[in-house]
Design an enzyme around this catalytic site. Sequence first.
Site, PDB file in Angstrom:
ATOM      1  N   ALA A   1       6.073   5.312   0.518  1.00 16.85           N
ATOM      2  CA  ALA A   1       6.836   4.230   1.123  1.00 16.85           C
ATOM      3  C   ALA A   1       7.445   4.568   2.467  1.00 16.85           C
ATOM      4  CB  ALA A   1       7.970   3.821   0.196  1.00 16.85           C
TER       5      ALA A   1
ATOM      6  N   MET B   1       1.482   1.153  -0.854  1.00 17.18           N
ATOM      7  CA  MET B   1       2.673   1.739  -0.256  1.00 17.18           C
ATOM      8  C   MET B   1       3.785   0.698  -0.073  1.00 17.18           C
ATOM      9  SD  MET B   1      -0.280   3.441   0.883  1.00 17.18           S
ATOM     10  CE  MET B   1      -0.830   5.119   1.146  1.00 17.18           C
ATOM     11  N   SER B   2       4.330   0.593   1.134  1.00 23.44           N
ATOM     12  CA  SER B   2       5.515  -0.251   1.327  1.00 23.44           C
ATOM     13  C   SER B   2       5.253  -1.741   1.203  1.00 23.44           C
ATOM     14  CB  SER B   2       6.135   0.028   2.699  1.00 23.44           C
ATOM     15  OG  SER B   2       6.781   1.272   2.671  1.00 23.44           O
ATOM     16  N   MET B   3       3.992  -2.152   1.086  1.00 22.96           N
ATOM     17  CA  MET B   3       3.759  -3.554   0.729  1.00 22.96           C
ATOM     18  C   MET B   3       4.396  -3.859  -0.621  1.00 22.96           C
ATOM     19  SD  MET B   3      -0.170  -4.045   1.999  1.00 22.96           S
ATOM     20  CE  MET B   3      -0.504  -5.352   0.825  1.00 22.96           C
TER      21      MET B   3
ATOM     22  N   LYS C   1       7.345  -3.247  -1.343  1.00 23.72           N
ATOM     23  CA  LYS C   1       8.659  -3.831  -1.041  1.00 23.72           C
ATOM     24  C   LYS C   1       8.580  -5.355  -0.976  1.00 23.72           C
ATOM     25  CE  LYS C   1      10.397   0.025   1.852  1.00 23.72           C
ATOM     26  NZ  LYS C   1       9.343   1.046   1.629  1.00 23.72           N
TER      27      LYS C   1
END
Lengths: 445, 445
Positions: B18, B163-165, B167
């Site tokens: 992330a 990953m940060s997707m 979020k």
Amino acid sequence: MWFSTSKAGAAAAVVALATGAQMALAETGLLSAQDSDPTVMGWMQGFPPPDERLITQPDANYFSFPKLRWSVCHLREFLPTEEISRGTGAPIALSYPSPARFADLARQIDALTFRPTNATEDMTWDQSLYANYTDGMLIMHKGQVVYERYFGCLREDGKHAIMSMTKSITGLLAEILVAEGVLDDSLTVKDIIPEIGQSAFATATVREVMDMTTGVQYSEDYSDPEADIWVYSRAASPLPKPADYDGPDGYWEYLQQVGPEGAHGEAFHYKTINSDMLGWVISRVTGKAVTELASERLWRPMGAEMDAYQTVDGKGVPFAGGGVTAGLRDLARLGQLMLNEGALNGKRVFPAAVAQTIAGGGDQSKFSGFPSIANGSYTSQWWVFHNDHGAYAARGVHGQTIYVDPTADMVLVRLASHPRAQNGFIDPTSLPAYQAVAEFLMAQN
Amino acid sequence: MWFSTSKAGAAAAVVALATGAQMALAETGLLSAQDSDPTVMGWMQGFPPPDERLITQPDANYFSFPKLRWSVCHLREFLPTEEISRGTGAPIALSYPSPARFADLARQIDALTFRPTNATEDMTWDQSLYANYTDGMLIMHKGQVVYERYFGCLREDGKHAIMSMTKSITGLLAEILVAEGVLDDSLTVKDIIPEIGQSAFATATVREVMDMTTGVQYSEDYSDPEADIWVYSRAASPLPKPADYDGPDGYWEYLQQVGPEGAHGEAFHYKTINSDMLGWVISRVTGKAVTELASERLWRPMGAEMDAYQTVDGKGVPFAGGGVTAGLRDLARLGQLMLNEGALNGKRVFPAAVAQTIAGGGDQSKFSGFPSIANGSYTSQWWVFHNDHGAYAARGVHGQTIYVDPTADMVLVRLASHPRAQNGFIDPTSLPAYQAVAEFLMAQN
């Protein structure tokens, strides 16, 4: 041994999946199925759960009763795993009778009585499900689902560890490869995997590995810290090894250093390491992991509705002897495929000879040690009862089974989390129940 | 720190998913996309692979380039995970043009040219996919798939770390709960989670957490062994903690001891811990893990064809800031659901206000630090470009995106494994490419 505290949990549990090890004494004695229901126990309820309801991976007891009853539905949350993909299309729907007929059958089956082999009084089918800490029960008759029920941690859209039933998937894949001429079961392991080296497996034939008639040393004396089961557990653990660790790393390195015990081919010895040896043989001849092969040859063509998954060691090798978790209905699809001798909706998934060979059983004269399956045999990693129904089964500790009864045109799948990790404790109240329900179904129109 | 050898791999990789951390210097420099293709590199080929081609969990470099290019498709083989179930029914099929039309569009899109923002010469769309180490690209236009292509480790039936997707999924769930009145975004964290205690999060509003305008201390100076990122990594690691470990255990214990840095509500600071805080808030108000909620509210109703999964800490808490792995087409379904403002085939999956609020963006005056998104904003864990197409996106390090362009009626999903874990390196050759393909599609009949 270094392996006495937190690391013991994950590593030993990996092996316990298949071997019947219990990681610790039961904390609460033999709670009943109802009292040990994970929802009643409150495991992992709350955000966060209170400390006394947490089940964590570093907890050495996470795979012991009663926590076991929660963990069997949640293995992937503790361990690295590899997918057995169903693919991306629509599942092949299972067939059901009308709801009214289905409910009527449920009432009748629940009320069936039978005499447990260790009892002097009858028990009802319904009672047997609780006596056996059943988490899921599905029965197919003449290709239709006639009974389906969920308990404990299992839901219709959930999955459950199948423990040593994994071996039967590994064995089925091997038998398919044999029938297709890809794998010659008369070759020795060393013919196929030269780097097996001086391992006792080197001189065993593939067939001996498939039927577990190898003469290989593998002790499961849990009180001996140097017992093979612990060496195997340490090798198999997907957790990082301690800096001073110099033992085998992974299932396959373990297999390379197995010593002899007796001669190959003389007698059946139920030792999980045979299944992992077979997994390696399968991967070597196909160039595919057993997870990939199970997907291609079974989960995709049988129209599974859920992916399954398999635990892996630190090098990503799936645990061919006990690592699979799967859905109840998908296991029924697999059992029905066996009953149908590889045919599904007019298509052939695998040669009929595969199921015929397994159903035919192994050498009964080499079989012993399992009183509840007297006169049985073990072949291609399946248990064959040699009873008057020609029944055979995949079986896992804590009471898992795919039970195929060709005479009754019945497939029964049970998932369970019995406190005692040996089918010897479970068979007295389950095998006669299966026979009773088979006879009931045969009497239906 | 105790955390310097084998344990660093798994733990730090969890956070790297992330935050943009790279676990080690690239071993081979910046190999091209073609040269670093995992198949070309030979990662994990063979049974067993040769030692130099093994990628194992204890290997601290498993999530660094070029191994990263294999590992992004195999996270569950390294770490414990929890399922985001699609359910058990048939997927809702995606719509495609005729094969001839589809191939014709592919030719035209591949040949599109655009000027990267950091270059003086044009680049073709096709070139950009390699420049960006793309693993999967899918474009939907007017609800149809008009472009779909797989590279590297990804296959049609495979999954990729987003990953940060992650979020943005967490933020979307929160926004749904706000729109439905289940979650009041004007409450403070302490109102909802009293045991957050003296943490700097206590006095932040849920909206400030959603928009990452909290004033919380969280340093990512990788050269400082006491930096918060390492404390967070140790807390988050699902591996057993050392006996002498006395730091926070799990994401949520970490959040309870976060110190203040500046005031809440004043400026956007991209800090992953906000997403985990939001995950806890969501679970507290719904009584469900974010995985379960993502299944119920998104994966099941949108007719996903594959389950997704999410890494978990040692207590089973999903990593709400970066732990999801999913399939390309399912991410396209999610993007299309956003573009359609929550409607799918005439049914409503979530209130239209949810997508409208996100698309409307946050406070641009509080946004800075991302030159390639000048004039942008961040709201509900989504990036809003405030460009003339009204585009907004989920974004993850190494180049993942769901890019929603309402003006062009286009949804674009990219999965990638760029060696550099910051979109700042990737945007110059991707954002103008997205604009170019949007304009091309708008010019089609």
